[in-house]
Write an enzyme that holds these catalytic residues in place. Sequence first.
Site, PDB file in Angstrom:
ATOM      1  N   HIS A  36     -10.509   5.751   8.973  1.00 29.48           N
ATOM      2  CA  HIS A  36      -9.300   5.123   8.421  1.00 29.48           C
ATOM      3  C   HIS A  36      -9.442   3.614   8.597  1.00 29.48           C
ATOM      4  O   HIS A  36      -9.008   3.039   9.594  1.00 29.48           O
ATOM      5  CB  HIS A  36      -8.065   5.649   9.154  1.00 29.48           C
ATOM      6  N   HIS A  38      -9.259   0.073   6.086  1.00 30.93           N
ATOM      7  CA  HIS A  38      -9.076  -0.612   4.807  1.00 30.93           C
ATOM      8  C   HIS A  38      -9.959  -1.860   4.810  1.00 30.93           C
ATOM      9  O   HIS A  38      -9.722  -2.769   5.607  1.00 30.93           O
ATOM     10  CB  HIS A  38      -7.612  -1.000   4.612  1.00 30.93           C
ATOM     11  N   HIS A 219      -2.259   8.769   2.995  1.00 28.17           N
ATOM     12  CA  HIS A 219      -1.384   8.288   4.057  1.00 28.17           C
ATOM     13  C   HIS A 219      -0.079   9.084   3.998  1.00 28.17           C
ATOM     14  O   HIS A 219       0.511   9.244   2.922  1.00 28.17           O
ATOM     15  CB  HIS A 219      -1.056   6.810   3.852  1.00 28.17           C
ATOM     16  N   GLU A 222       3.643   8.001   8.459  1.00 27.43           N
ATOM     17  CA  GLU A 222       3.576   6.751   9.229  1.00 27.43           C
ATOM     18  C   GLU A 222       4.999   6.201   9.304  1.00 27.43           C
ATOM     19  O   GLU A 222       5.653   6.276  10.333  1.00 27.43           O
ATOM     20  CB  GLU A 222       2.634   5.751   8.569  1.00 27.43           C
ATOM     21  N   ASP A 300      -7.673   0.885  11.122  1.00 30.28           N
ATOM     22  CA  ASP A 300      -6.755   0.602  10.012  1.00 30.28           C
ATOM     23  C   ASP A 300      -7.045  -0.742   9.343  1.00 30.28           C
ATOM     24  O   ASP A 300      -7.850  -0.833   8.436  1.00 30.28           O
ATOM     25  CB  ASP A 300      -5.315   0.697  10.509  1.00 30.28           C
ATOM     26  N   ASP A 301      -6.374  -1.803   9.793  1.00 28.95           N
ATOM     27  CA  ASP A 301      -6.556  -3.165   9.273  1.00 28.95           C
ATOM     28  C   ASP A 301      -6.788  -4.099  10.460  1.00 28.95           C
ATOM     29  O   ASP A 301      -5.908  -4.875  10.853  1.00 28.95           O
ATOM     30  CB  ASP A 301      -5.315  -3.613   8.490  1.00 28.95           C
TER      31      ASP A 301
END
Length: 363
Positions: A36, A38, A219, A222, A300-301
């Site tokens: 996961h 990005h 997704h 969340e 994630d980011d």
Amino acid sequence: MTSSAERVPVTSLAPVAPIAAALRRFIEAMPKAELHLHIEGTLEPELLFALGQRNRIALPYASVDALRQAYDFSDLQSFLDLYYAGAAVLQTEQDFYEMTAAYLARARADQVLHAEIFFDPQTHTERGIAIEVVFAGIARALREANAAGFSSAMIMCFLRHLSEADAFATLDAALPLRAQYADLWCGVGLDSGERGNPPEKFARVFARCGELGLRLVAHAGEEGPAAYVSDALDLLHVERIDHGVRSEEDPALMQRLARERIPLTVCPLSNLKLCVVDDMRRHNLARLLQAGLAVTVNSDDPAYFGGYMNANFIAVAEALALDRRQLAQLSRNSFNAAFLPAQAKAALLQQLDAFVAADSGMQ
């Protein structure tokens, strides 16, 4: 994340103590997979400014420090606003290549052996950047890393705040590239803001992708409710749930996730930074793991949320008092959940098992 957790006052939680040096070394050296991630969310401020200058893109921040100070998010949307603005500096194949290569260097330093990378073509095509440019830049960096012994794949995501028609148009634009990137492009995902964008909005797009043999993830759970997780499974027919931390609100769903071994790609520092959880000690990752769910740890980011893979593992080890067995299980779950041929998956699991056995022999 759950109503019961929210009733626990912060003052009642035990203070977080730094993990022992030996456990930190274990985490830092442990083989991992990241499922996961990005790629646009790995654009560190220094590279963002450099690309902005090279491409003559004016940024609304005077310096790298000023940009970092803006990373104080109240929710997912406040992050997305900055995320999409930052992506404007990505203009050429070389830009996408440099961004991806920078992430890969960080991942390999964290002992990530396999990464499945999300990318958002719509973020770029709506700015006039050709989808071919996006694919080419990311793929060039991944192929270079794979030639050097890494393992990676690409998952093209649809932006859920845009329309179903836009998602279909993106799929149609990408499909002529499928043969060219058959070694990398393995699946599709669904990301961006959950609020007001339920999974059912994209059921027909995902049905088409399933017919095409693409792997499916989304997704869910969340900021959206546990029902979005169920709908992603039943309406989109996904194989993995990205995030999924609100699944705990539905006991029947929890039993299903455990029984069917449906992976959850959890992102602890992201959850903290976006106020999904207000204290890492409240995070339900350990409870999900204890309940028998196939939980994984991911970043994630990371440029926006303050940590790549090792930082996420260390954060949960400290806050939730996870031991070596639990940490290794999180990593094992990630290899098992990867979209890899059985032989490649077995080879990576063997590396993890060898590492754990060697560590046990030293204790």
